[in-house]
Scaffold this motif. Sequence first.
Motif, PDB file in Angstrom:
ATOM      1  N   GLY A 198      47.159  44.727  44.338  1.00  0.00           N
ATOM      2  CA  GLY A 198      48.596  44.713  43.555  1.00  0.00           C
ATOM      3  C   GLY A 198      49.405  43.324  43.305  1.00  0.00           C
ATOM      4  N   TYR A 199      48.323  42.094  43.884  1.00  0.00           N
ATOM      5  CA  TYR A 199      48.893  40.730  43.653  1.00  0.00           C
ATOM      6  C   TYR A 199      47.390  39.841  43.482  1.00  0.00           C
ATOM      7  N   ALA A 200      47.772  38.803  43.040  1.00  0.00           N
ATOM      8  CA  ALA A 200      46.584  37.721  42.847  1.00  0.00           C
ATOM      9  C   ALA A 200      46.754  36.543  44.009  1.00  0.00           C
ATOM     10  N   VAL A 201      45.636  35.988  44.304  1.00  0.00           N
ATOM     11  CA  VAL A 201      45.557  34.683  45.101  1.00  0.00           C
ATOM     12  C   VAL A 201      44.512  33.564  44.375  1.00  0.00           C
ATOM     13  N   ASP A 202      45.345  32.403  44.348  1.00  0.00           N
ATOM     14  CA  ASP A 202      44.628  31.230  44.088  1.00  0.00           C
ATOM     15  C   ASP A 202      44.492  30.726  45.529  1.00  0.00           C
ATOM     16  N   ASP A 203      43.230  30.587  45.906  1.00  0.00           N
ATOM     17  CA  ASP A 203      42.930  29.910  47.307  1.00  0.00           C
ATOM     18  C   ASP A 203      42.428  28.855  47.069  1.00  0.00           C
ATOM     19  N   ASN A 204      42.852  27.497  47.010  1.00  0.00           N
ATOM     20  CA  ASN A 204      42.370  26.176  46.826  1.00  0.00           C
ATOM     21  C   ASN A 204      41.389  25.976  45.434  1.00  0.00           C
ATOM     22  N   CYS A 212      48.152  29.895  46.158  1.00  0.00           N
ATOM     23  CA  CYS A 212      49.237  30.740  45.271  1.00  0.00           C
ATOM     24  C   CYS A 212      49.130  32.021  45.057  1.00  0.00           C
ATOM     25  N   LEU A 213      50.236  32.565  45.314  1.00  0.00           N
ATOM     26  CA  LEU A 213      50.278  34.224  45.254  1.00  0.00           C
ATOM     27  C   LEU A 213      50.996  34.579  43.982  1.00  0.00           C
ATOM     28  N   ALA A 214      50.516  35.490  43.089  1.00  0.00           N
ATOM     29  CA  ALA A 214      51.185  35.817  41.941  1.00  0.00           C
ATOM     30  C   ALA A 214      51.053  37.399  41.588  1.00  0.00           C
ATOM     31  N   VAL A 215      52.149  37.654  40.818  1.00  0.00           N
ATOM     32  CA  VAL A 215      52.159  39.055  40.450  1.00  0.00           C
ATOM     33  C   VAL A 215      52.595  39.267  38.793  1.00  0.00           C
ATOM     34  N   PRO A 216      51.978  40.342  38.026  1.00  0.00           N
ATOM     35  CA  PRO A 216      52.658  40.294  36.846  1.00  0.00           C
ATOM     36  C   PRO A 216      54.010  40.871  36.826  1.00  0.00           C
ATOM     37  N   VAL A 217      54.756  40.514  35.600  1.00  0.00           N
ATOM     38  CA  VAL A 217      56.216  40.897  35.363  1.00  0.00           C
ATOM     39  C   VAL A 217      55.757  42.236  34.515  1.00  0.00           C
ATOM     40  N   ALA A 224      53.356  38.398  31.168  1.00  0.00           N
ATOM     41  CA  ALA A 224      54.111  37.418  31.885  1.00  0.00           C
ATOM     42  C   ALA A 224      53.873  37.402  33.343  1.00  0.00           C
ATOM     43  N   ALA A 225      53.838  36.459  34.167  1.00  0.00           N
ATOM     44  CA  ALA A 225      53.458  36.465  35.580  1.00  0.00           C
ATOM     45  C   ALA A 225      54.718  35.589  36.387  1.00  0.00           C
ATOM     46  N   ILE A 226      54.856  35.922  37.638  1.00  0.00           N
ATOM     47  CA  ILE A 226      55.353  34.779  38.459  1.00  0.00           C
ATOM     48  C   ILE A 226      54.764  34.761  39.779  1.00  0.00           C
ATOM     49  N   SER A 227      54.986  33.482  40.140  1.00  0.00           N
ATOM     50  CA  SER A 227      54.048  33.203  41.488  1.00  0.00           C
ATOM     51  C   SER A 227      54.872  32.320  42.356  1.00  0.00           C
ATOM     52  N   ILE A 228      54.370  31.960  43.592  1.00  0.00           N
ATOM     53  CA  ILE A 228      54.846  30.893  44.418  1.00  0.00           C
ATOM     54  C   ILE A 228      53.748  30.321  44.865  1.00  0.00           C
ATOM     55  N   SER A 229      53.808  28.817  45.013  1.00  0.00           N
ATOM     56  CA  SER A 229      52.760  28.136  45.273  1.00  0.00           C
ATOM     57  C   SER A 229      53.185  27.089  46.504  1.00  0.00           C
ATOM     58  N   GLY A 230      52.186  26.786  47.310  1.00  0.00           N
ATOM     59  CA  GLY A 230      52.719  25.779  48.437  1.00  0.00           C
ATOM     60  C   GLY A 230      51.291  25.387  49.186  1.00  0.00           C
TER      61      GLY A 230
END
Length: 264
Positions: A198-204, A212-217, A224-230
């Motif tokens: 139910g969510y996507a990960v960009d792991d390096n 980064c963790l992301a989900v579609p709108v 469209a999608a929103i995400s957080i990155s850190g």
Amino acid sequence: MPTSSASTTDSARSAAGGVQSLERAFDLLERMADAGGEVGLSELSASSGLPLPTIHRLMRTLVACGYVRQQANRRYALGPRLIRLGESASRLLGTWARPYLARLVEETGETANMALLDGDEIVYVAQVPSKHSMRMFTEVGRRVLPHSTGVGKALLADFPDAEVRALLARTGMPAATEKTITTPEGFLAALEEVRRAGYAVDDNEQEIGVRCLAVPVPDAPTAAAISISGPAGRVTESATERIVPVLQQIAGELSAALVSQNQA
């Protein structure tokens, strides 16, 4: 016998009350975008069900207005005049999203982003930065390929495998880091995991040291999608369990606001 202006007007309107020729023209533009931006008349006829003379007449008008251009090979491509419309719409969409992204920053502590699928690329349309001194920054307007980003995975997860393969064939899969997925099979497996979790990960995968963790709108007027990155040291597995429900909740609220705005 000449057709009366009243009957001509009536026949030009669809059952929904819109102008039929206008609806058909926009439908053709959408189909061109879905096909990667360039198509032939026979392809448009097959996918839309409209007769070739009708499509030719509509495309001639779109070419004259600059929204479509005819290639040397007689195929049709989306025209440059659409760029200004798209950029203005993207900026407006980003403006609507900013309050929701600001809440995402408040609740997660990490930089929040909104991105769209524009043709074969991901374009970032809004960002609210984290308040941490060490934070991620992505320039609004930046374009990246989908295979190396969390938002790309979130946006493509619901696409048929054949369409994903076709997109990857057009863009290629260059490695941004040693962790980037560079094969179609690997990317399709990652999309299957997105659907499961139910969510996507960009792991390096886009930048070493960044997760980064992301989900579609859902039900957004455009993909469209929103995400957080850190930093990877903060966006850990345990942090993911806390952040993902917040992402999903805010994506749902943003979706409701966009759908409401679209219907207004």
